[in-house]
Write a protein that holds these residues in place. Structure first.
Motif, short mmCIF file in Angstrom:
data_model
loop_
_atom_site.label_atom_id
_atom_site.label_comp_id
_atom_site.label_asym_id
_atom_site.label_seq_id
_atom_site.Cartn_x
_atom_site.Cartn_y
_atom_site.Cartn_z
N GLN A 128 0.85 -1.20 0.00
CA GLN A 128 0.00 0.00 0.00
C GLN A 128 0.88 1.25 0.00
N ASP A 129 1.95 1.22 0.80
CA ASP A 129 2.88 2.35 0.83
C ASP A 129 3.62 2.51 -0.49
N LEU A 130 3.82 1.41 -1.20
CA LEU A 130 4.58 1.43 -2.46
C LEU A 130 3.68 1.34 -3.69
N ARG A 131 2.40 1.63 -3.51
CA ARG A 131 1.39 1.38 -4.55
C ARG A 131 1.70 2.03 -5.89
N SER A 132 2.40 3.13 -5.91
CA SER A 132 2.70 3.77 -7.19
C SER A 132 3.84 3.05 -7.93
N LEU A 133 4.48 2.11 -7.26
CA LEU A 133 5.63 1.42 -7.85
C LEU A 133 5.35 -0.04 -8.19
N VAL A 134 4.14 -0.52 -7.89
CA VAL A 134 3.84 -1.93 -8.12
C VAL A 134 2.55 -2.11 -8.90
N ASP A 135 2.49 -3.22 -9.63
CA ASP A 135 1.24 -3.74 -10.19
C ASP A 135 0.93 -4.98 -9.38
N LEU A 136 -0.25 -5.05 -8.84
CA LEU A 136 -0.63 -6.14 -7.95
C LEU A 136 -1.69 -7.02 -8.60
N GLN A 192 -10.33 -6.54 -8.88
CA GLN A 192 -9.00 -6.45 -9.49
C GLN A 192 -9.05 -5.94 -10.92
N GLN A 193 -10.11 -6.28 -11.66
CA GLN A 193 -10.24 -5.85 -13.05
C GLN A 193 -10.31 -4.33 -13.20
N VAL A 194 -10.90 -3.66 -12.23
CA VAL A 194 -11.19 -2.23 -12.38
C VAL A 194 -10.48 -1.34 -11.37
N ALA A 195 -9.87 -1.94 -10.37
CA ALA A 195 -9.35 -1.15 -9.25
C ALA A 195 -7.93 -0.68 -9.45
N SER A 196 -7.62 0.42 -8.80
CA SER A 196 -6.23 0.82 -8.63
C SER A 196 -5.63 -0.12 -7.59
N VAL A 197 -4.32 -0.15 -7.50
CA VAL A 197 -3.65 -0.98 -6.48
C VAL A 197 -4.14 -0.58 -5.10
N GLU A 198 -4.27 0.70 -4.85
CA GLU A 198 -4.71 1.20 -3.55
C GLU A 198 -6.08 0.62 -3.17
N HIS A 199 -7.04 0.68 -4.08
CA HIS A 199 -8.39 0.21 -3.78
C HIS A 199 -8.47 -1.32 -3.73
N LEU A 200 -7.68 -1.99 -4.54
CA LEU A 200 -7.63 -3.45 -4.49
C LEU A 200 -7.10 -3.91 -3.12
N ILE A 201 -6.06 -3.26 -2.64
CA ILE A 201 -5.52 -3.62 -1.32
C ILE A 201 -6.54 -3.32 -0.24
N THR A 202 -7.23 -2.20 -0.32
CA THR A 202 -8.26 -1.87 0.66
C THR A 202 -9.32 -2.97 0.69
N PHE A 203 -9.77 -3.42 -0.47
CA PHE A 203 -10.76 -4.48 -0.54
C PHE A 203 -10.21 -5.78 0.06
N ALA A 204 -8.99 -6.15 -0.30
CA ALA A 204 -8.39 -7.39 0.20
C ALA A 204 -8.22 -7.35 1.71
N GLU A 205 -7.74 -6.23 2.23
CA GLU A 205 -7.56 -6.12 3.68
C GLU A 205 -8.90 -6.20 4.40
N CYS A 206 -9.92 -5.63 3.81
CA CYS A 206 -11.26 -5.70 4.39
C CYS A 206 -11.74 -7.15 4.44
N PHE A 262 -16.23 1.16 -4.24
CA PHE A 262 -16.94 0.57 -5.35
C PHE A 262 -18.42 0.47 -5.01
N LEU A 263 -19.22 0.45 -6.03
CA LEU A 263 -20.65 0.23 -5.83
C LEU A 263 -20.89 -1.26 -5.67
N LYS A 264 -21.60 -1.64 -4.62
CA LYS A 264 -21.84 -3.07 -4.39
C LYS A 264 -22.65 -3.69 -5.52
N GLU A 265 -23.49 -2.88 -6.18
CA GLU A 265 -24.25 -3.38 -7.33
C GLU A 265 -23.33 -3.75 -8.49
#
Length: 191
Positions: free
Chosen positions: A73-81, A113-127, A148-151
């Motif tokens: 998350q801290d390195l999100r601008s440097l990685v593709d996850l 994962q298809q639509v998220a930035s690394v930041e939001h993907l990590i937020t979802f995974a941690e949740c 994201f919209l749950k719908e």
């Protein structure tokens, strides 16, 4: 130069001298392996490719993600996850080791994962990981937490979930990855 320094720090923290415990075994990666990977990365892509091969309800996957995701998350601008799931493909069906709710949770994360930035993907995974036993029931709340919209999540899971999960499990199988959590950096097995 900053990217090289970040890669070196991540590599040294994650593998160069760090010892990981997985399935009761201690595993260590040497400094020279880490330097070699860093050098190859510096000559190649702009972002480090990080791929987790996991089972979403696996305790080892949770421990692995709890260790690495905050750093990423801290390195999100440097990685593709990317998350790739371990399971079994039986004809047109996918079987997950921890049952149908694990498969459903895997589909949810693959849709995000298809639509998220690394930041939001990590937020979802941690949740999702905060209460692993609640996967996939926590998917809608985690989608909202990840902006994201749950719908939209429901639509993707219904429309594309089976196809995404089958392709993901097939990738893990094709690469002979069977251990959750396996981490690849720059398209190579790391730990």
């Amino acid at each position: 130069m900053a990217k090289c320094l970040v890669w070196l720090l991540l590599s040294l923290w994650a593998g160069g001298g760090a010892t990981l415990v997985r399935h009761g075994r201690m595993e260590s990666h040497g400094l020279w392996q880490t330097v070699d990977r860093m050098w190859r990365w510096m000559l190649g892509t702009n972002k480090v490719q990080v791929e987790f091969f996991v089972m979403s309800k696996c305790p080892d996957a949770k421990a692995c993600e709890d260790s690495f995701l905050p750093v990423l998350q801290d390195l999100r601008s440097l990685v593709d996850l990317k998350f790739t799931y371990i399971g079994n493909v039986e004809g047109q069906e996918v079987e997950c080791m921890h049952g149908p709710s694990e498969c459903e949770g895997d589909k949810q994360r693959l849709c995000i994962q298809q639509v998220a930035s690394v930041e939001h993907l990590i937020t979802f995974a941690e949740c999702q990981d905060r209460n692993q036993s609640a996967i996939a029931g926590n998917g809608k709340a985690c989608a909202v937490e990840g902006a994201f919209l749950k719908e939209d999540l429901d639509d993707c899971v219904k429309k594309d979930g089976d196809k995404l999960l089958k392709a993901s499990v097939q990738r893990a199988s094709d690469l002979f990855v069977k251990t959750s959590c396996t981490v690849w950096l720059a398209n190579e097995a790391f730990c």
